[in-house]
Write an enzyme that holds these catalytic residues in place. Structure first.
Site, PDB file in Angstrom:
ATOM      1  N   CYS A  89       0.818  -1.226   0.000  1.00  0.00           N
ATOM      2  CA  CYS A  89       0.000   0.000   0.000  1.00  0.00           C
ATOM      3  C   CYS A  89       0.845   1.266   0.000  1.00  0.00           C
ATOM      4  O   CYS A  89       0.314   2.361  -0.170  1.00  0.00           O
ATOM      5  CB  CYS A  89      -0.948   0.006   1.191  1.00  0.00           C
ATOM      6  SG  CYS A  89      -2.203  -1.268   1.061  1.00  0.00           S
ATOM      7  N   HIS A 126      -3.475   7.375   2.928  1.00  0.00           N
ATOM      8  CA  HIS A 126      -3.863   6.089   2.332  1.00  0.00           C
ATOM      9  C   HIS A 126      -5.271   5.745   2.825  1.00  0.00           C
ATOM     10  O   HIS A 126      -5.596   5.921   4.010  1.00  0.00           O
ATOM     11  CB  HIS A 126      -2.854   5.025   2.771  1.00  0.00           C
ATOM     12  CG  HIS A 126      -3.229   3.640   2.362  1.00  0.00           C
ATOM     13  ND1 HIS A 126      -3.631   3.334   1.084  1.00  0.00           N
ATOM     14  CD2 HIS A 126      -3.263   2.473   3.067  1.00  0.00           C
ATOM     15  CE1 HIS A 126      -3.896   2.040   1.031  1.00  0.00           C
ATOM     16  NE2 HIS A 126      -3.687   1.507   2.208  1.00  0.00           N
ATOM     17  N   ASN A 143     -10.217   0.331  -0.277  1.00  0.00           N
ATOM     18  CA  ASN A 143      -8.750   0.368  -0.305  1.00  0.00           C
ATOM     19  C   ASN A 143      -8.268  -0.234  -1.622  1.00  0.00           C
ATOM     20  O   ASN A 143      -8.351  -1.448  -1.818  1.00  0.00           O
ATOM     21  CB  ASN A 143      -8.214  -0.416   0.900  1.00  0.00           C
ATOM     22  CG  ASN A 143      -6.693  -0.431   0.968  1.00  0.00           C
ATOM     23  OD1 ASN A 143      -6.021   0.010   0.041  1.00  0.00           O
ATOM     24  ND2 ASN A 143      -6.168  -0.944   2.070  1.00  0.00           N
TER      25      ASN A 143
END
Ligand code: UT7
Length: 333
Positions: free
Chosen positions: A116, A256, A286
């Site tokens: 990520c 994020h 996500n």
């Protein structure tokens, strides 16, 4: 000689059309829209569900839009780097597929794997190619088809993730804008808490690994949550302090998009009001390496030249960090 820096000169993005709602997820596993909204903050996510299409398809769409918006001749692109955890193939790289599909004749290309944090690392890596003075147009792309490794029988992970990709163009500048500073970390201590058990060289695919559902995301959510909050908050605060940015100087935080509660905790620690925090987790979930550039893709119109942006992310590894960007143009391209 004037100091050369890298500035973001445009953004392109793509999310698949298919919308997977919480109500549909609740038909697959024992959960509810209310649980997902209050514990994660995702309302729906996009899924690339057409057979035979992988991450490169979304990255290519995003990069194509980027070329159009920045009025770039494909022959002028020097380098393409794709951050992804879900490449089309183990090899060749997803970035190499982009070169073919976009008709880039003069570019070299490779992938970066930092889960990520992929796009966060990519901003600094791409900027350094520009700062070297040798490359004039660098495309950085963050994209993931998370649905390709989500177990839709596991209620602890399947509501979180979605598919999407977005891209930035980096170019040289001698103005006081661009990618100003970065603090990036990796500790390797996160392996037990977030990984895919099989499919790599330690445990290649076999009937056993398939039968035992070892090709999906494994996450110990509570542990990852704890480290994400503290590490993203600490590193963002450190980066702001190092650049003498007060909370009033920060125009935007781009976190994020893993969990709305993590995003809120980081904003609270930075003492930045919610209207200065980019959030689109409710629509996309996500998307891993896609989250940071997809935020800019969504919020581009609101940005002004000279705005101070702090990007921050946390991911498998563990990997984490923050990047300070002084935005380079007004509004939408
Ligand atoms: O992007 C890479 C980095 N990743 C992250 O940052 C993710 C970080 N972690 C998280 O976002 C959260 O930990 C999760 C969203 C994964 C889980 O939320 P949580 O509030 O930490 O839940 P939990 O794992 O502590 O579980 C609490 C309860 C459990 O039930 P019991 O044992 O208390 O009876 C779970 O079984 O919630 C249950 N649960 C669910 N209930 C309804 C877990 N998932 C669900 C669900 N629906 N989908």
């Amino acid at each position: 000689m004037e100091k050369l820096n890298a500035v973001i000169t445009g953004v392109g993005g793509y999310v698949p059309e298919y919308v997977l709602s919480n109500d549909e997820i609740a038909k697959m596993v024992d959960t509810s829209d209310e649980w997902i909204m209050t514990r994660i903050g995702v309302k729906e996510r996009r899924i690339l569900n057409e057979e035979g299409l992988g991450t490169s398809y979304m990255c290519r769409k995003a990069a194509k839009q980027l070329l159009q918006r920045t009025n770039t001749n494909p022959d002028d692109v020097d380098l393409v780097i794709v951050a992804t955890t879900t490449p089309d193939y183990h090899f060749p790289s997803t970035a190499s597929i982009l070169c073919d599909k976009l008709g880039l004749k003069n570019a070299f290309a490779f992938d970066m794997q930092a889960a990520c944090c992929g796009f966060l690392y990519l901003m600094e890596a791409g900027a350094n190619f520009i700062r070297s003075g040798r490359y004039k147009k660098v495309i950085i792309v963050g994209g993931d088809k998370m649905s390709s490794m989500v177990d839709y029988t596991d209620r602890a992970t399947c509501p979180i993730f979605g598919d999407g990709a977005a891209a930035f163009m980096l170019e040289p500048t001698t103005e006081d804008v661009g990618i100003m500073d970065a603090i990036l970390h990796t500790d390797g201590k996160g392996l037990p808490f977030l990984h895919m058990k099989a499919g790599g060289s330690v445990c290649p695919p076999s009937y056993f690994t398939v039968d035992n559902r070892m090709h999906y995301i494994y996450q110990e959510g509570r542990t990852v949550f704890k480290y994400a909050v503290s590490n993203m908050s600490d590193v963002s605060a450190e980066l702001a302090a190092r650049n003498n940015l007060t909370k009033e100087d920060i125009n935007w935080i781009i976190p994020h998009q893993a969990n709305l509660r993590i995003i809120d905790a980081v904003a609270h620690r930075m003492e930045v009001p919610s209207e200065k925090v980019m959030v689109n987790i409710e629509r996309y979930g996500n998307t891993s390496a896609g989250t940071l550039p997809l935020c800019i893709w969504d919020f581009e119109e609101k940005l002004k030249k000279g705005d101070n942006l702090i990007f921050t992310a946390f991911g498998a590894g563990f990997t984490w960090g923050a990047v300070y960007v002084k935005w380079g143009y007004d509004g939408k391209k």
